[in-house]
Design a protein around this motif. Structure first.
Motif, PDB file in Angstrom:
ATOM      1  N   HIS A 104       4.012   3.250  -5.335  1.00 29.81           N
ATOM      2  CA  HIS A 104       3.613   2.472  -4.457  1.00 29.81           C
ATOM      3  C   HIS A 104       2.191   1.757  -4.895  1.00 29.81           C
ATOM      4  O   HIS A 104       1.477   2.511  -4.611  1.00 29.81           O
ATOM      5  N   HIS A 106       0.168  -2.385  -5.045  1.00 29.59           N
ATOM      6  CA  HIS A 106      -0.031  -3.771  -5.141  1.00 29.59           C
ATOM      7  C   HIS A 106      -1.001  -4.026  -6.194  1.00 29.59           C
ATOM      8  O   HIS A 106      -2.164  -4.237  -5.694  1.00 29.59           O
ATOM      9  N   HIS A 254       7.394  -0.886   3.393  1.00 30.12           N
ATOM     10  CA  HIS A 254       6.301   0.145   3.941  1.00 30.12           C
ATOM     11  C   HIS A 254       7.233   0.674   5.127  1.00 30.12           C
ATOM     12  O   HIS A 254       7.682  -0.156   5.951  1.00 30.12           O
ATOM     13  N   HIS A 291       4.775   5.402   2.510  1.00 27.23           N
ATOM     14  CA  HIS A 291       3.875   6.112   3.672  1.00 27.23           C
ATOM     15  C   HIS A 291       4.641   7.286   4.437  1.00 27.23           C
ATOM     16  O   HIS A 291       4.552   8.096   4.317  1.00 27.23           O
ATOM     17  N   ASP A 342      -0.939   2.998  -3.416  1.00 31.62           N
ATOM     18  CA  ASP A 342      -1.035   1.972  -2.659  1.00 31.62           C
ATOM     19  C   ASP A 342      -2.001   0.970  -3.261  1.00 31.62           C
ATOM     20  O   ASP A 342      -2.381   1.080  -4.350  1.00 31.62           O
TER      21      ASP A 342
HETATM   22 ZN   LIG Z   1       1.314  -0.881   0.691  1.00 32.14          ZN
END
Ligand SMILES: [Zn+2]
Length: 482
Positions: A104, A106, A254, A291, A342
């Protein structure tokens, strides 16, 4: 000089093996001069940690690679008796292991690294990240930020990542050129975003992205990324799943991230996030859920039954104070669990070695149990387990014959690795990003002896610094205006 020495050494070994070989073997790539099969690449290591189901570790091992696939794995003596290679990567003081999988991220948010720290999720998102993104994020931002992220990930031994950000075509172009493997989400969110007006617009643009990239490059899997159940209503979540089903692609979302989301779900939908998504058939197709900090007890079997891949992001969960995910319970129940960083705006780096350590420490102290989440378990989450969680378990995540040749060499003669009693312990508890020397994806060498081969690091550093200066100046001006 070291390289020349290694080349001479490996050539000498090959010549000796030739001298000792008497049987005439037949094969399509047989070189009659040395009676071995010539392959593209042989990677050697004092230890080869395969991360296969049996936990095989080969001392003085080697991996033979041809056409992007692992052709053989075993002791260096056996491999070199059977194969010679166009290119050899020497293995002295090196551990060979599968590349790490970041489930995961970005990626382009590397450019927002440190722009707003020490805030709660909704404050951080609504008052800093979303406004900053609408103002600054364009294809150029995404290109530079993703290149910066890929540079950091390759340097740290990550070979695959699951990304969710805007302008996914630009992300895919960067991944195509730098040689990494990625699942890239077209982000779907029901508000004005950098690349769409609302959910319908982002789904439509996502359709175009999937059409352009599906089947185009073996290393790139285009997917949908509905942001969360508090930025999309039931109807838009279902519409995104329907679009993903149409193309047969997974979804990344998410899920159950914060106490806010749990309360929002109860208030808005009358039930918690996982129950709600199950009720609308959202898990009818493959799902990668980031998450999952606050699943209800009765929701965990849904994750198992629906084969939802859960991606644990310990740094982000701690930094935003989202909570401690019940990773031990989920693993015991049979949930497929991987690990992720993340975005760098909530981490603030893309270092999976650190994530492994934090994941393990967090479970141990939360449960007051030193046996919780062992080194082998977290290393599995970052490799084979992570691959299974994102749906690529058949092709990556361990060093096994027939799998894609995604692997790394970790140097372990630095003082912080001395002495070495247990290589798996060292990989989890000692190794840093800087210890990774060599990275191979799909049989292509992306970094060799710390030299980046597919990203112009000097240019990326200059571009990222210049863009960050513009962001900082604009933020300063905005904060000063009434
Ligand atoms: Zn995220």
């Amino acid at each position: 000089m070291k390289n020349i020495y290694r080349w001479l050494l490996s050539t000498t070994i090959l010549l000796l093996l030739f001298a000792c070989t008497t049987d005439e073997q037949e094969g399509s790539n047989r070189d009659p001069a040395d009676a071995t099969t010539t392959v593209d690449l042989i990677v050697l290591g004092d230890y080869v940690v395969s991360m296969d189901e049996a936990g095989s570790v080969y001392q003085n091992g080697a991996v033979a690679i041809d056409d992007g696939l692992i052709l053989a794995i075993g002791s260096a003596a056996d491999i070199l008796a059977e194969y010679s290679a166009t290119k050899m990567l020497g293995g002295e003081h090196r551990i060979v292991m599968p590349g790490l999988i970041n489930g995961h991220s970005h990626a382009a948010m590397t450019l927002l690294r440190g722009v707003a720290d020490d805030l709660a999720l909704m404050d951080w998102l609504n008052n800093y990240i979303f406004p900053a993104e609408v103002e600054f994020v364009d294809p150029e931002f995404v290109r530079i930020g993703t290149e910066l992220a890929c540079w950091e990930m390759i340097r740290g031994g990550t070979t695959t990542f699951v990304d969710m950000y805007y302008y996914p075509d630009t992300i895919a172009e960067v991944v195509e050129s730098c040689g990494m493997r990625a699942m890239i989400s077209a982000t779907v969110i029901d508000q004005r975003s950098p690349d769409a007006e609302n959910a319908d617009d982002s789904i439509e643009k996502g359709n175009g992205f999937i059409e352009r990239w599906q089947g185009r490059n073996d290393r790139i899997v285009p997917i949908f990324g509905p942001h969360a159940n508090y930025t999309l209503n039931k109807e838009k979540l279902a519409a995104t799943r329907a679009a993903a089903m149409k193309f047969g692609v997974p979804i990344s979302i998410h899920l159950s991230e914060s106490p806010f989301e749990v309360q929002y779900s109860k208030d808005t939908y009358g039930t918690t996030s996982i129950n709600m998504l199950e009720s609308i058939g959202f898990f009818d197709g493959p799902t990668i859920a980031a998450h999952v900090v606050w699943p209800m007890q009765e929701e965990i079997p849904i994750l198992v039954e629906r084969k939802v891949g859960v991606i644990h992001n310990p740094t982000s969960n701690m930094k935003i104070a989202s909570g401690i995910a019940p990773i031990t319970e989920m693993l015991a129940a049979g949930v497929r669990v991987g690990i992720g960083t993340d975005g760098a705006a909530s981490n603030n780096d893309l270092d999976l070695w650190e994530e492994m350590r934090l994941a393990s420490l967090l479970q141990k102290v939360d449960r007051m149990d030193p046996e919780a989440l062992s080194a082998t378990t977290v290393l599995t989450m970052a490799t084979r387990g992570g691959a299974t969680a994102i749906g690529l378990g058949d092709s990556i995540g361990s060093l096994e014959v027939g799998k894609k040749a995604d692997l790394i060499q970790v140097v372990f003669d630095d003082v912080h690795h001395v002495p070495t009693y247990d290589v798996v312990s060292h990989l989890v508890w000692v190794t840093d990003e800087q210890d990774v020397a060599t990275v191979v994806v799909d049989g292509q060498v992306l970094m060799e002896d710390n030299e980046m081969l597919t990203i112009e690091t000097d240019r990326v550093a200059v571009e990222a610094t210049a863009l960050a200066a513009r962001i900082q100046a604009a933020l300063k001006q905005r904060n000063q205006s009434p």
